[in-house]
Design an enzyme around this catalytic site. Structure first.
Site, PDB file in Angstrom:
ATOM      1  N   LYS A 207       0.822  -1.229   0.000  1.00  0.00           N
ATOM      2  CA  LYS A 207       0.000   0.000   0.000  1.00  0.00           C
ATOM      3  C   LYS A 207       0.846   1.264   0.000  1.00  0.00           C
ATOM      4  O   LYS A 207       2.024   1.259   0.371  1.00  0.00           O
ATOM      5  CB  LYS A 207      -0.974  -0.030   1.179  1.00  0.00           C
ATOM      6  CG  LYS A 207      -2.111  -1.012   0.875  1.00  0.00           C
ATOM      7  CD  LYS A 207      -3.273  -0.881   1.784  1.00  0.00           C
ATOM      8  CE  LYS A 207      -4.350  -1.873   1.318  1.00  0.00           C
ATOM      9  NZ  LYS A 207      -5.271  -2.203   2.410  1.00  0.00           N
ATOM     10  N   ARG A 242      -3.224  -9.867   5.297  1.00  0.00           N
ATOM     11  CA  ARG A 242      -3.727 -10.021   3.924  1.00  0.00           C
ATOM     12  C   ARG A 242      -2.613  -9.544   2.982  1.00  0.00           C
ATOM     13  O   ARG A 242      -2.260  -8.364   3.009  1.00  0.00           O
ATOM     14  CB  ARG A 242      -4.992  -9.174   3.771  1.00  0.00           C
ATOM     15  CG  ARG A 242      -5.657  -9.260   2.420  1.00  0.00           C
ATOM     16  CD  ARG A 242      -6.920  -8.394   2.391  1.00  0.00           C
ATOM     17  NE  ARG A 242      -7.583  -8.460   1.104  1.00  0.00           N
ATOM     18  CZ  ARG A 242      -7.229  -7.739   0.050  1.00  0.00           C
ATOM     19  NH1 ARG A 242      -6.246  -6.879   0.121  1.00  0.00           N
ATOM     20  NH2 ARG A 242      -7.880  -7.882  -1.090  1.00  0.00           N
TER      21      ARG A 242
HETATM   22  N1  HH2 Z   1      -7.382  -3.859   1.198  1.00  0.00           N
HETATM   23  C1  HH2 Z   1      -7.785  -3.939  -0.096  1.00  0.00           C
HETATM   24  C2  HH2 Z   1      -8.877  -4.727  -0.460  1.00  0.00           C
HETATM   25  N2  HH2 Z   1      -9.557  -5.435   0.464  1.00  0.00           N
HETATM   26  N3  HH2 Z   1      -9.852  -6.102   2.699  1.00  0.00           N
HETATM   27  C3  HH2 Z   1      -9.489  -6.028   3.992  1.00  0.00           C
HETATM   28  N4  HH2 Z   1     -10.157  -6.732   4.905  1.00  0.00           N
HETATM   29  N5  HH2 Z   1      -8.425  -5.253   4.396  1.00  0.00           N
HETATM   30  C4  HH2 Z   1      -7.704  -4.518   3.529  1.00  0.00           C
HETATM   31  O1  HH2 Z   1      -6.772  -3.796   3.963  1.00  0.00           O
HETATM   32  C5  HH2 Z   1      -8.066  -4.564   2.141  1.00  0.00           C
HETATM   33  C6  HH2 Z   1      -9.169  -5.378   1.765  1.00  0.00           C
HETATM   34  C7  HH2 Z   1      -7.034  -3.177  -1.147  1.00  0.00           C
HETATM   35  O2  HH2 Z   1      -5.990  -3.936  -1.663  1.00  0.00           O
HETATM   36  P1  HH2 Z   1      -6.041  -4.801  -3.017  1.00  0.00           P
HETATM   37  O3  HH2 Z   1      -7.131  -5.831  -2.960  1.00  0.00           O
HETATM   38  O4  HH2 Z   1      -4.703  -5.329  -3.275  1.00  0.00           O
HETATM   39  O5  HH2 Z   1      -6.330  -3.728  -4.151  1.00  0.00           O
HETATM   40  P2  HH2 Z   1      -7.631  -3.287  -4.960  1.00  0.00           P
HETATM   41  O6  HH2 Z   1      -8.620  -2.767  -3.994  1.00  0.00           O
HETATM   42  O7  HH2 Z   1      -7.106  -2.230  -5.909  1.00  0.00           O
HETATM   43  O8  HH2 Z   1      -8.179  -4.497  -5.690  1.00  0.00           O
END
Ligand code: HH2
Length: 265
Positions: A207, A242
């Protein structure tokens, strides 16, 4: 928890797993590498992201959840805030709903989770991803996140979800500046968060708050920085992390767990 985004536009792995066959293969590889949960998401929630219609999101996640759930023994979770998508994924074999809105965006989601008997990840955020950056204003980020998560935990219980089925998440990068995300990771063991008496999930992987320490490195180059954040989170009491790079972070988590426990093994 391994991140498996079946989206064209996720900030760190967008487009890699748009093909369901490749997504399933990647999920299987995560389990092989030691993931205890695979989190399948069909909508990017990066800051400023627009919303994907529910039927498109369902079309992305359902076949992947269905094939993965049949082939792995670990739980598959679905990263969605939409009741309709959650229902389809639960029918396809998901056992956990990971809701970045903490039951704030879709009033029907709590009932869907309650009726299915699934577990719920209840994450803290303020406002939709398109506008959440405007809500990153806190006098006391730890106290406010604890209070707001406590209120949403109550909403979950009112919807019929047992408290024991809920895991809390401070929402790293969601309606948070880098300072806020860093404060939450540094103070995950604050008594006001602990008083909620639930396990904690944190998602620092790749992030942008990490840039406060390492500079303008693009997301795929932030895995060493992620390892440091994962270690710190575990030492401060995180129960689930995660992450995108499962094999490496399994090693990181095992060493951090070992040092936290203060004994080998
Ligand atoms: N962060 C993201 C998505 N889902 N869920 C939880 N519980 N906690 C988090 O910190 C979290 C999450 C964002 O990351 P990512 O899925 O890699 O990216 P994107 O939202 O662009 O798909």
């Amino acid at each position: 928890m391994g991140v498996l985004n079946v989206t064209p536009d996720s900030f760190a792995d967008g487009g890699l797993y748009a093909d369901p066959g490749r997504a399933v293969e990647a999920g299987l590889a995560m389990v092989e590498a030691g993931a205890d949960i695979v989190d399948v998401g069909g909508e990017s929630t990066r800051p400023g992201a627009g919303e994907v219609p529910a039927d498109e999101e369902r079309r992305r996640v359902q076949p992947v959840v269905e094939r993965l759930a049949r082939q792995v023994t670990v739980p598959v979770s679905v990263d969605t805030w939409k009741a309709e998508v959650a229902r389809a994924a639960l029918d396809a074999g998901a056992l956990i709903v990971n809701d970045i809105s903490g039951l704030q965006f879709d009033p029907a989601l709590g009932g869907v989770v309650a009726r299915s008997g699934a577990a719920l990840v209840l994450m803290h955020t303020r406002g939709r991803p398109a506008v959440m950056a405007q809500h990153a204003s806190y006098a006391d980020v730890v106290g406010e996140v604890a209070a707001e998560l406590g209120a949403q935990l109550h909403v979950a219980e009112q919807a019929g979800i047992p408290r024991e089925a809920v895991v809390l998440d401070p929402g790293i990068g969601f309606a948070k500046t880098a300072e806020h995300s860093i404060a939450l990771l540094a103070r995950l063991d604050d008594p006001r968060l602990r008083a909620l008496d639930r396990p904690w999930l944190v998602g620092p992987s790749r992030k942008s708050f990490l840039r406060a320490a390492i500079g303008d490195v693009p997301a795929p180059g932030r895995d060493w920085a992620t390892a440091a954040a994962v270690t710190a989170a575990i030492l401060h009491g995180a129960h689930v992390v995660r992450v995108h790079r499962v094999a490496e972070m399994v090693q990181v988590a095992r060493v951090a767990d070992m040092i936290k426990a203060g004994r080998a093994g």
